[in-house]
Scaffold this motif. Sequence first.
Motif, PDB file in Angstrom:
ATOM      1  N   ALA A 115       0.872  -1.172   0.000  1.00 30.34           N
ATOM      2  CA  ALA A 115       0.000   0.000   0.000  1.00 30.34           C
ATOM      3  C   ALA A 115       0.903   1.213   0.000  1.00 30.34           C
ATOM      4  N   PHE A 146       1.575   4.518   0.541  1.00 32.00           N
ATOM      5  CA  PHE A 146       1.010   5.721   1.145  1.00 32.00           C
ATOM      6  C   PHE A 146       1.783   6.972   0.715  1.00 32.00           C
ATOM      7  N   VAL A 203       3.361  -5.562   7.492  1.00 32.75           N
ATOM      8  CA  VAL A 203       2.402  -4.570   7.016  1.00 32.75           C
ATOM      9  C   VAL A 203       2.555  -3.226   7.725  1.00 32.75           C
ATOM     10  N   VAL A 204       2.715  -3.299   9.057  1.00 35.83           N
ATOM     11  CA  VAL A 204       2.815  -2.055   9.822  1.00 35.83           C
ATOM     12  C   VAL A 204       4.000  -1.226   9.346  1.00 35.83           C
ATOM     13  N   SER A 205       5.136  -1.888   9.208  1.00 41.08           N
ATOM     14  CA  SER A 205       6.342  -1.171   8.793  1.00 41.08           C
ATOM     15  C   SER A 205       6.193  -0.616   7.393  1.00 41.08           C
ATOM     16  N   VAL A 217       3.445   0.339   5.875  1.00 44.87           N
ATOM     17  CA  VAL A 217       2.575   1.512   5.907  1.00 44.87           C
ATOM     18  C   VAL A 217       3.313   2.710   6.487  1.00 44.87           C
ATOM     19  N   ILE A 218       3.979   2.501   7.632  1.00 40.94           N
ATOM     20  CA  ILE A 218       4.642   3.618   8.294  1.00 40.94           C
ATOM     21  C   ILE A 218       5.778   4.148   7.423  1.00 40.94           C
ATOM     22  N   ALA A 219       6.546   3.229   6.810  1.00 42.61           N
ATOM     23  CA  ALA A 219       7.683   3.677   6.003  1.00 42.61           C
ATOM     24  C   ALA A 219       7.212   4.478   4.800  1.00 42.61           C
ATOM     25  N   PHE A 255       4.375   5.984   4.363  1.00 39.24           N
ATOM     26  CA  PHE A 255       3.740   7.222   4.818  1.00 39.24           C
ATOM     27  C   PHE A 255       4.805   8.246   5.202  1.00 39.24           C
ATOM     28  N   GLY A 256       5.862   7.768   5.885  1.00 42.24           N
ATOM     29  CA  GLY A 256       6.948   8.662   6.275  1.00 42.24           C
ATOM     30  C   GLY A 256       7.642   9.264   5.064  1.00 42.24           C
ATOM     31  N   VAL A 257       7.900   8.435   4.058  1.00 46.41           N
ATOM     32  CA  VAL A 257       8.552   8.956   2.855  1.00 46.41           C
ATOM     33  C   VAL A 257       7.683  10.013   2.200  1.00 46.41           C
ATOM     34  N   LEU A 310       5.371  11.853   3.542  1.00 52.50           N
ATOM     35  CA  LEU A 310       5.346  13.045   4.395  1.00 52.50           C
ATOM     36  C   LEU A 310       6.620  13.861   4.191  1.00 52.50           C
TER      37      LEU A 310
END
Lengths: 290, 334
Positions: free
Chosen positions: A33, A35, A89-91, A93-95, A97-99, A101
Amino acid sequence: MLEGTLIYGFINSVILMLVALGFSVTFGISGVANFAYGALYIMTGYLSWLGLHSLGLPYWVAAPLAVVVTGAVAAMIYWFILLRVRGLVVSEVIATFGVGLAILELFRSLGFIGFEYTLPPIIDASVMIGDTYVDAQRLCIVATGILLAAFLWFFTHYTKTGLAFRGIAQDERTALTLGINGDKVAALSVAFGAGYGALAALVILPLGTIAVNEGYNVLVNALAVCIVGGLGSTVGIIVASFLIGFAQILTSTYLETSWMMIVSLVAILAILVIKPSGLFGHQKQLEERI
Amino acid sequence: MAQRKERIDRGIKVRSDDVFVLTSWREMLYLAAPRVVPVVALFVLGLVAGPYWERVLISTCMFALLAISWDLLNSAGMVSLGQALFFGVGAYIAGTLNHYLGLPPGLTIPIATLGGGVLCTVALLPVLRLRGIYFAMVTLILPMMIERVIEATKIFGGTEGISGLSTLGSNNLEFWLAAVAVFVALFGFRRMMGTDYGLLLKGISDNDRAVMSAGMNIYHYKAQALFMSSAVGAFAGAFMTHAYQFVGMPVFALDYSMIPIASVAVGGMGTLAGPMLGSFILVPLSELLRGLGGLRVVIYAVILVVFTVGLPEGIFHYLSRKYNQFERWVGVER
């Protein structure tokens, strides 16, 4: 009035479909996904603006260059970041999303805000359809939407790379035994999805200014369409984008423009309560989701 | 001679996780130090800090609460990208109650804590069946949407917000309350996660199918975890509202979703103490970087990515391993 609503509803639906296609391609194939999608979308806009105004390139050089750079950045995001956390999955999404952002806020802090950041329309004219004025750019969007959707279908059915995409999407392990390099295909699919987003940005962004906040809106809209249609299902995306697109135009006609984004949320919540796998989602996705 | 590194748990660690036979002051100190030192350190910091850094410590405590609530939610298998939802709902409840009804902070904060918990839980009930990225997507979208609704309907002060709310009292009082709240949440939830109930929550996150097969209604427990987490987030929001004497659309800003997740990524997931450690590193750091302006968020995002990809276990896991284990080189026979 009604005719205008119908025409603009159709155009808005195609815009949504264009925006969602790229996100869905990436998710459907590699299961990532992305983000950072909204950020990549806006980045294309800024890159082609920079190419046009800072480097002084002609449009037909700056625009394709921006698409290629966006695709390359997306592939690099996969290769240097996502490859290491794939499956978590968590990583993921967070990774991503962080990129995203980081990219968006970097543009914001570099001062890319204001009304001068616009892209030139591809065709500067307007046409009369019935009693409604439609500018040629919007017709261009419709044409691009149809072309890209058709190209996606041909690409995934008649080319080797496209077939490899589908192979990975259906069963990665079996695809691996057939000599398909899963990581390469996944990286390609992320780049491919970002490229679709970039092309969408090139035709949609001339309608307004390039703004950082638009990146978040694009992500939300893409998510809404994908969730409602069922992730990974192209037919679902087309149907969902028409549902949400018309609903948005009706809301902005009869209520207020600022309510347009609320439609996406209501659509998401409604579909998640009634049929969590989305309108055209498959059983497999239902299982993964709940 | 060839050597290899040997790693052994300290004897006391092996025994004390469950059985408490402490036979010496040394052993007691060994167990107590990691708990007592941070508590004492924070209160001493509060005493020596000037007014400015005391304010920073207060907001650090609130971010630590948000990070703890994120970690709690994550322990129950729900990944949230929108802690700002909890924060904002709590902030708005406290702000409006104080502004329109004139309730004192002593009433608004508890009401906002419970009410915010209930509201957020009810709002997220329909999507409780989702997991992984699907839950994350919805939580990412909700705060953005509420921002839009407030902008469109112009309720609760619209884009201007409500200012001139009553304060909690002096800076000192606020700091003590914030510090106590953080430690109550930290130690309370850590104790809870050690019980069977906490084990159940962790089970839901590890393998919800297995928990279902054991005859548990996982949605029931997920809703409870959601309530606890959102209540803590709402408390942080309500507290900050009164500390800043202002509530407005920025409470739904991305900062309040991002910084807690970044703190968790830096500190280490699943320990509750890690997230707190993370926010005590990140928030003061961001204060020092204040001159950079918008670039701060970029730095946060980069830290987030680097830690998620490069050091997924986080600082706290590393520290606790170093504290609880001996490492020594031993010879290897050929």
